[in-house]
Design a protein around this motif. Structure first.
Motif, short mmCIF file in Angstrom:
data_model
loop_
_atom_site.label_atom_id
_atom_site.label_comp_id
_atom_site.label_asym_id
_atom_site.label_seq_id
_atom_site.Cartn_x
_atom_site.Cartn_y
_atom_site.Cartn_z
N ILE A 200 0.57 -1.18 -0.05
CA ILE A 200 0.01 -0.22 -0.03
C ILE A 200 0.76 1.31 -0.01
CG2 ILE A 200 -1.88 -1.33 1.26
CD1 ILE A 200 -0.94 0.38 3.67
N GLY A 201 2.16 1.24 -0.30
CA GLY A 201 3.05 2.21 -0.21
C GLY A 201 2.45 3.37 -0.99
N PRO A 335 12.76 9.04 5.90
CA PRO A 335 11.67 8.03 6.08
C PRO A 335 10.64 7.97 4.96
CG PRO A 335 11.87 9.07 8.02
CD PRO A 335 12.54 10.06 6.99
N ALA A 336 10.40 6.76 4.60
CA ALA A 336 9.43 6.43 3.55
C ALA A 336 8.44 5.12 3.67
CB ALA A 336 9.79 6.46 2.22
N ALA A 337 7.12 5.35 3.49
CA ALA A 337 6.35 3.94 3.56
C ALA A 337 6.91 2.95 2.84
CB ALA A 337 4.86 4.33 3.09
N HIS A 338 7.22 1.73 3.34
CA HIS A 338 8.00 0.78 2.65
C HIS A 338 7.24 -0.68 2.71
CE1 HIS A 338 11.85 -1.14 1.33
NE2 HIS A 338 11.74 -2.11 2.35
N TYR A 339 6.72 -1.05 3.72
CA TYR A 339 6.04 -2.29 3.76
C TYR A 339 4.87 -2.55 4.57
CZ TYR A 339 5.95 -7.47 3.69
OH TYR A 339 5.22 -8.92 3.57
N TRP A 358 -7.50 -17.12 -2.06
CA TRP A 358 -5.94 -17.16 -1.36
C TRP A 358 -5.37 -15.92 -1.57
CZ3 TRP A 358 -8.83 -21.08 -3.72
CH2 TRP A 358 -8.64 -22.51 -3.17
N ALA A 359 -4.40 -15.83 -0.66
CA ALA A 359 -3.39 -14.55 -0.81
C ALA A 359 -2.25 -14.88 -0.26
CB ALA A 359 -4.06 -13.30 0.30
N CYS A 360 -1.16 -14.48 -0.81
CA CYS A 360 0.29 -14.31 -0.54
C CYS A 360 1.06 -13.50 -0.77
CB CYS A 360 0.83 -15.67 -0.86
SG CYS A 360 0.72 -15.90 -2.97
N GLY A 361 2.18 -13.25 -0.16
CA GLY A 361 3.04 -12.02 -0.32
C GLY A 361 2.67 -10.64 0.43
N GLU A 362 2.85 -9.43 0.36
CA GLU A 362 2.50 -8.46 0.99
C GLU A 362 1.04 -8.40 1.16
OE1 GLU A 362 4.13 -3.72 1.55
OE2 GLU A 362 4.76 -5.05 0.02
N VAL A 363 0.19 -8.74 0.42
CA VAL A 363 -1.27 -8.54 0.55
C VAL A 363 -1.90 -9.27 1.57
CG1 VAL A 363 -1.93 -10.12 -1.19
CG2 VAL A 363 -3.23 -8.10 -0.92
N ALA A 364 -1.02 -10.39 2.05
CA ALA A 364 -1.41 -11.33 2.90
C ALA A 364 -1.08 -11.15 4.39
CB ALA A 364 -1.04 -12.65 2.56
N CYS A 365 -1.83 -11.30 5.37
CA CYS A 365 -1.55 -11.13 6.86
C CYS A 365 -1.00 -12.65 6.97
CB CYS A 365 -2.50 -10.33 7.61
SG CYS A 365 -2.17 -10.07 9.37
N THR A 366 -0.10 -13.18 7.38
CA THR A 366 0.33 -14.54 7.42
C THR A 366 0.45 -14.79 9.03
OG1 THR A 366 2.49 -14.20 7.12
CG2 THR A 366 1.24 -14.91 5.26
N GLY A 367 0.98 -13.79 9.77
CA GLY A 367 1.48 -14.13 11.17
C GLY A 367 2.92 -14.02 11.02
N LEU A 368 3.61 -13.99 10.12
CA LEU A 368 5.09 -13.95 10.25
C LEU A 368 5.77 -12.36 10.67
CD1 LEU A 368 7.86 -15.20 9.44
CD2 LEU A 368 7.55 -14.06 7.17
N HIS A 369 5.17 -11.50 10.25
CA HIS A 369 5.95 -10.06 10.63
C HIS A 369 5.15 -9.74 11.95
CE1 HIS A 369 7.18 -10.64 6.27
NE2 HIS A 369 5.93 -10.61 6.05
N GLY A 370 3.96 -9.89 12.32
CA GLY A 370 3.55 -9.40 13.35
C GLY A 370 3.46 -7.92 13.39
N ALA A 371 3.94 -6.75 14.42
CA ALA A 371 3.88 -5.37 14.32
C ALA A 371 4.77 -4.77 13.69
CB ALA A 371 3.65 -5.04 15.78
N ASN A 372 6.14 -5.68 12.96
CA ASN A 372 6.98 -4.89 12.36
C ASN A 372 8.07 -6.00 11.99
OD1 ASN A 372 8.79 -2.88 11.91
ND2 ASN A 372 10.22 -3.25 13.65
#
Length: 522
Positions: A200-201, A335-339, A358-372
């Motif tokens: 969404i950058g 700083p710039a919007a990045h991910y 289905w969804a994968c990549g940045e569009v998905a919320c998989t639980g890998l990244h959490g808050a950062n």
């Protein structure tokens, strides 16, 4: 393109997105499929996918002193309590195999004279574990190899300059997509749609993403009834090149430069932060220093000097295009919007809460990244979940007697989901440091437009989620709630939630802006 050309594709899974996640899904799927790209697919057109712009590489525990457990521990620490530990363990364990899969598809990773992988260090990693390809042009090198493999794989049909503008569903199940191609609106029946549409950058004023990264997949999923998660968490990269003459995304000065020892200084040459802290910490330090009236620079003169061009040739070229010689001058950064750590909530197979989607990549919320997001985990996630989505699709029974795509007639050009005034508003009101009043005012602008404008919808969902989270955690920092809550809670949001909460927040804002004589403050 005419409808008869498409009849042979009826019933095949439709993969939406020409970045790493979409391409990997198509390559790992063992049956015919359709890959839609919003622009030309290939290395010479980096504006189509953020994957093309990636510099840092892929994080994987392949070093002699490293293990997936150590990689997992770093990921969990960066995620500030919101990572799913099972997902983290699974993805980091897949890291070495992910590198092997990419190599098998023709990706040539950088290696030392003895054949071992050259590994870089990035912020918040406890080991050198960043695998590069062609130095600081890793994304382009990886995508070149994979796109070449796609081109020579007959079972993958690539349709370029094609955009999905709606999903069709029946009884809560996705049964098709509406695709815009060559000025025509195509109703495309399919029982499997994979969204791999990126981040969404492009909704923010300063971004390292292609300006077309405006959350299209998030809007499609939300309108289809999918649950979105952690929408408030946007990672701002602390060291985008503060370019003077760039109309598109700001060039990125990779974290790997700080990993080599470059330091952040102001116009007086003073250091003011710890360069290898987590990205959110560094971004806030840079933002505050700039708000205090300082200019900020990344200084690699002492640690790299004349070796800069050899170590980071692509970044060197970007700087020189702006009249900066990194060997002898500090690099101006901001700083710039990045991910985007949030996205469509999916399970371990990449399935959303809506059957058929289905969804994968940045569009998905998989639980890998959490808050950062931990640096360079995004490409790994795209490879791993792209693989797992493909394997899940392979378990589905073939569609019998599929209906062919139908030409629904000419379609008007899509109104841009972003324009400069809106982008600047998001950067100001939902940027590195946020406040309730700023976000409420922005939500009052975007919420009324959300029903008919995808960009406004995604902006409103980010703002709504950020207003609901009255704490600071990871990439979400509120000056009015600077403390981190004792319990970490993931956020979930649907389109119906947005309608309810936006009205509530707007009502509160109206009440707050009334003067004692009932006049509205301008």
């Amino acid at each position: 393109m005419t409808i008869p050309d498409l009849r042979g594709l009826a019933g095949q899974p439709v993969i939406v997105g020409g970045g790493l996640a979409g391409v990997m899904t198509a390559l790992m799927y063992d049956r015919p499929c359709v890959l839609l790209s919003s622009g030309p697919l290939g290395a010479s057109h980096p504006a189509v996918a953020s994957s093309m712009l990636a510099q840092g590489g892929i994080a994987a525990a392949v070093g002699a002193d490293d293990t997936p457990a150590l990689h997992a521990a770093d990921t969990l620490a960066a995620g500030a309590g919101l990572c799913d530990p099972d997902v983290v363990e699974r993805v980091t364990a897949d890291g070495p195999d992910a590198i092997a899969r990419l190599a098998a598809f023709g990706v040539r990773f950088d290696r030392a004279a003895d054949g071992t992988l050259v590994l870089g260090l990035e912020a918040a990693h406890s080991r050198h574990r960043i695998v590069h390809a062609r130095g600081d042009a890793s994304g382009a090198a990886i995508m070149e190899a994979l796109v070449a493999r796609v081109r020579c794989t007959p079972r993958i049909t690539v349709l370029e300059n094609a955009r999905v503008h709606a999903l069709e569903s029946h009884d809560g199940v996705v049964v098709g997509a509406r695709v815009m191609m060559d000025g025509r609106d195509i109703a495309w029946p399919t029982s499997a749609v994979v969204l791999a549409t990126g981040g969404i950058g492009g909704l923010f004023g300063d971004t390292t993403n292609p300006l077309g990264a405006v959350g299209q997949g998030l809007a499609l999923a939300a309108r289809a009834g999918a649950v979105l998660g952690n929408m408030e968490f946007v990672q701002f990269h602390p060291t985008a090149l503060a370019a003077r003459h760039v109309a598109g995304p700001l060039p990125l000065i990779s974290e790997a430069v700080r990993g080599e020892g470059a330091v952040l200084i102001d116009e007086g040459g003073e250091r003011f932060t710890t360069e290898l802290a987590a990205r959110d910490i560094v971004s806030r330090a840079v933002w505050r220093h700039m708000r205090a009236g300082h200019h900020v620079f990344l200084d690699a003169r002492q640690v790299l000097g004349t070796r800069f061009a050899t170590r980071f040739p692509a970044i060197d070229a970007l700087c020189r295009a702006q009249g900066i010689d990194p060997a002898h001058q500090p690099i101006p950064v901001r700083p710039a919007a990045h991910y985007h750590m949030g996205g469509i909530v999916v399970d371990g197979r990449g399935r959303s809460t809506v059957p058929g989607l289905w969804a994968c990549g940045e569009v998905a919320c998989t639980g890998l990244h959490g808050a950062n997001r931990l640096a360079s985990n995004s490409l790994l996630e795209a490879v791993s979940f792209g693989t797992w989505v493909a394997r899940d699709l392979s378990t589905l029974p073939p569609v019998t007697s599929p209906a062919p795509p139908r030409d629904m007639g000419a379609v008007a050009a899509v109104r841009p989901a972003s324009h400069e005034a809106w982008r600047r508003r998001m950067a100001r009101d939902a940027g590195v440091i946020r406040t309730r009043d700023d976000m409420r005012e922005a939500l009052r602008v975007f919420a009324p437009l959300a029903e008919g404008d995808d960009g406004a919808l995604v902006r409103a969902m980010v703002l709504c989620a950020a207003l609901r989270r009255e704490e600071s955690r990871g990439g979400h920092f509120r000056a009015d709630f600077p403390q981190t809550a004792a319990v970490a809670t993931a956020s979930r949001l649907t389109l119906e939630d947005l309608r309810e909460h936006a009205a509530s927040f707007a009502a509160k804002a109206d009440k707050m802006t009334q003067t004692p004589d009932n006049g509205v403050v301008a």
